[in-house]
Write a protein that holds these residues in place. Structure first.
Motif, PDB file in Angstrom:
ATOM      1  N   ILE A   1      -6.276   7.869  -7.350  1.00 47.11           N
ATOM      2  CA  ILE A   1      -5.785   8.941  -6.700  1.00 47.11           C
ATOM      3  C   ILE A   1      -6.970   9.577  -5.809  1.00 47.11           C
ATOM      4  O   ILE A   1      -7.085   9.493  -4.723  1.00 47.11           O
ATOM      5  CB  ILE A   1      -4.924   9.807  -7.303  1.00 47.11           C
ATOM      6  N   LEU A   2      -8.063  10.083  -6.689  1.00 49.07           N
ATOM      7  CA  LEU A   2      -8.937  10.643  -6.132  1.00 49.07           C
ATOM      8  C   LEU A   2      -9.646   9.905  -5.116  1.00 49.07           C
ATOM      9  O   LEU A   2     -10.252  10.262  -4.094  1.00 49.07           O
ATOM     10  CB  LEU A   2     -10.098  11.181  -7.127  1.00 49.07           C
TER      11      LEU A   2
ATOM     12  N   ASN B   1      -8.689   7.401  -3.457  1.00 51.20           N
ATOM     13  CA  ASN B   1      -7.811   6.838  -2.390  1.00 51.20           C
ATOM     14  C   ASN B   1      -7.599   5.547  -2.360  1.00 51.20           C
ATOM     15  O   ASN B   1      -7.476   4.852  -1.091  1.00 51.20           O
ATOM     16  CB  ASN B   1      -8.296   7.494  -0.890  1.00 51.20           C
TER      17      ASN B   1
ATOM     18  N   ILE C   1       4.542  12.478  -5.009  1.00 51.64           N
ATOM     19  CA  ILE C   1       2.935  11.938  -4.776  1.00 51.64           C
ATOM     20  C   ILE C   1       2.951  10.523  -5.125  1.00 51.64           C
ATOM     21  O   ILE C   1       2.217   9.569  -4.435  1.00 51.64           O
ATOM     22  CB  ILE C   1       2.276  13.047  -5.708  1.00 51.64           C
TER      23      ILE C   1
ATOM     24  N   VAL D   1      -9.603  21.647  -5.298  1.00 55.09           N
ATOM     25  CA  VAL D   1      -9.104  20.200  -5.084  1.00 55.09           C
ATOM     26  C   VAL D   1      -7.352  20.091  -5.087  1.00 55.09           C
ATOM     27  O   VAL D   1      -6.990  19.328  -4.175  1.00 55.09           O
ATOM     28  CB  VAL D   1      -9.534  19.348  -6.589  1.00 55.09           C
TER      29      VAL D   1
ATOM     30  N   ASP E   1      -6.222  21.287  -1.496  1.00 54.56           N
ATOM     31  CA  ASP E   1      -6.483  20.193  -0.528  1.00 54.56           C
ATOM     32  C   ASP E   1      -5.727  18.890  -0.792  1.00 54.56           C
ATOM     33  O   ASP E   1      -5.446  18.309   0.211  1.00 54.56           O
ATOM     34  CB  ASP E   1      -7.976  19.744  -0.643  1.00 54.56           C
ATOM     35  N   ILE E   2      -5.349  18.353  -1.858  1.00 58.29           N
ATOM     36  CA  ILE E   2      -4.324  17.298  -2.316  1.00 58.29           C
ATOM     37  C   ILE E   2      -3.137  17.599  -1.753  1.00 58.29           C
ATOM     38  O   ILE E   2      -2.257  16.819  -1.005  1.00 58.29           O
ATOM     39  CB  ILE E   2      -4.496  16.704  -3.918  1.00 58.29           C
TER      40      ILE E   2
ATOM     41  N   ASN F   1      -2.988  17.883   2.111  1.00 58.42           N
ATOM     42  CA  ASN F   1      -3.349  16.539   2.558  1.00 58.42           C
ATOM     43  C   ASN F   1      -4.576  16.567   3.120  1.00 58.42           C
ATOM     44  O   ASN F   1      -4.968  15.919   4.350  1.00 58.42           O
ATOM     45  CB  ASN F   1      -2.126  16.029   3.461  1.00 58.42           C
TER      46      ASN F   1
ATOM     47  N   PRO G   1     -10.263  16.217  -0.278  1.00 57.99           N
ATOM     48  CA  PRO G   1     -10.566  17.070  -1.012  1.00 57.99           C
ATOM     49  C   PRO G   1     -12.230  17.649  -0.895  1.00 57.99           C
ATOM     50  O   PRO G   1     -12.931  16.989  -0.768  1.00 57.99           O
ATOM     51  CB  PRO G   1     -10.710  16.430  -2.368  1.00 57.99           C
TER      52      PRO G   1
END
Lengths: 212, 212, 212
Positions: free
Chosen positions: A139-140, A142, B139, C135, C138-139, C142, C145
């Motif tokens: 997830i981090l 992408n 998500i 973080v 930002d997630i 969207n 991050p």
């Protein structure tokens, strides 16, 4: 520094494996030095942290022993130095991810049993411990979360967990159970990817699908 | 297996509703059997797990009673078998999501009160319990998180929570409070979507917007 | 309401700073009133919540004192009213994010020390406390991050944490340590962005990169 049990040693091995996989993912994303360390760190401690939080074992494991942080820092530096040797990134990433998966599954199931949780819940905890670090990493960074790719992933943890419980009920020695469990998970994962083995998927009819 | 209280029964009902919504989302994404189960599981236990972790009630609820796991497994299988009957996916998904939302709001507010938390904090906990599973589902399935869609969502939980506290202070019977609260949440959500009711949004002037 | 220590006051200041940054991000995404509040809330309490959960201090801080919720609600309303004054969104967002970063780093390191955690682990906890809220913001909104953008970010927390431990070992007064630490973090962050200072990144050769 506290004395290391066999359990802690396994936890450290899984930590190293996932730290390498995290560092590789981060370098693939061209993050800077600390970015690489942070992704390596989160990937390595993610599974154990969710395991500890769910059973209420706090402060979580990596907070009670500095060896985790130093080890992840060392692994990050080595992964950076030897990044050219880790060619075939996809293969390296896959291999270390599989090793981490196998080892962390054990620590989750073991802690479940130690906390007198039901076997099926211990297997669930093992599966979450094994898969969570990789999911957070993806997830981090992408990427498509590894758990959703075509081949068998969490299923390998579930089968490994069943093996753990089966041999535990038979009264087999702990060390042997640990080895059987991790080998089961890793082999299933390797075979699934090598031979493109996947489970059936069930989808809804075309006209039934959500409009995006 | 421990004896089930009315609270646990509600928790199970919410679990079933969110498990169905998770399974539908996962089938829409064409995940395999275990992928569907995992999304159903995370959606169903997500809200209750964050609730338990925040108030420090560990091991979390689903770990202390195997019924949650078996029930989610059963629901997943039934959702797969009857997937053709659940036509109008959007409507089914929306309906079960709303039921889960209403029921989990109750369990969050109730646990807040039981832990002697302030009413407004109990309402916040109820809102997080109600919405968290759906947010995680969205998500993971790469949908726009339900909480950010145009119609009223979390607001329904907040109003339901206010109703809970109001009738609780009046000394009304617990069961009646539970029913009023969940019906409030579900009806507000249904009406908001049916009549496209939304709250005002506030945005910044064009030249003020972040350049991406 | 419990009496506020200097620690709590800092926690509240960081909460306000991150609530503003969250509200700005949410308005940039054109969310509705409650959407703005929820993003402001999650951004403001995210870092402190993960800190409290990791060390096992539950119910988490914002649950034990209603002032957090009221303050975030007030800040959200003020941010909406004065949104036209907060022109140069990018600058405002950046400034408040930096202030929150500096202050929350302190609370993480401080709680680590209070819980007898090793200094390096306290610094890690401080870094997670400082960065986690941003973080998550930002997630959810969207954005890329903040932790992955080019300029130094988490590194500022690490340097601030080192300063904290250094002056703590020297026996300096707590208040002075707090001020030095937060100023260190904020100044490093401001200078890094102003002068585009970044750490080296290490990437893999082209043919080595993951195929997507």
């Amino acid at each position: 520094m506290i004395e290391l049990s066999f359990f802690n040693i396994l936890d450290l091995l899984g930590t190293v494996a996932f730290a390498i996989s995290g560092a590789l993912s981060a370098m693939n994303r061209r993050l800077d030095l600390f970015g690489i360390f942070i992704i390596a760190f989160v990937t390595a401690i993610g599974g154990g942290t969710i395991r500890d939080i769910l059973i209420g074992s706090t402060p979580v494991t990596w907070m009670e022993n500095t060896i985790y942080i130093y080890l992840i820092g060392l692994v990050t530096i080595l992964a950076i130095i030897f990044r050219k040797k880790l060619d075939h990134l996809k293969k390296s990433l896959f291999l270390f991810d599989s090793i981490g998966l196998g080892i962390f599954t054990i620590t989750g199931v073991e802690l479940g049993i130690q906390n007198n949780l039901n076997p099926i819940i211990s297997i669930t905890l093992g599966t979450m411990t094994g898969t969570f670090g990789g999911v957070v990493r993806d997830i981090l960074c992408n990427e498509i979360p590894v758990i959703f790719r075509k081949e068998i992933y969490a299923t390998a943890c579930i089968v490994g967990g069943l093996a753990f419980i089966f041999f535990y009920e038979l009264g087999m020695a702990q060390d042997v159970i640990y080895i059987i469990t991790s080998v089961t998970v890793i082999v299933i994962r390797l075979l699934a990817v090598k031979f493109h083995i996947s489970l059936p998927s069930f989808y809804l009819s075309q006209e039934n699908t959500l409009q995006k």
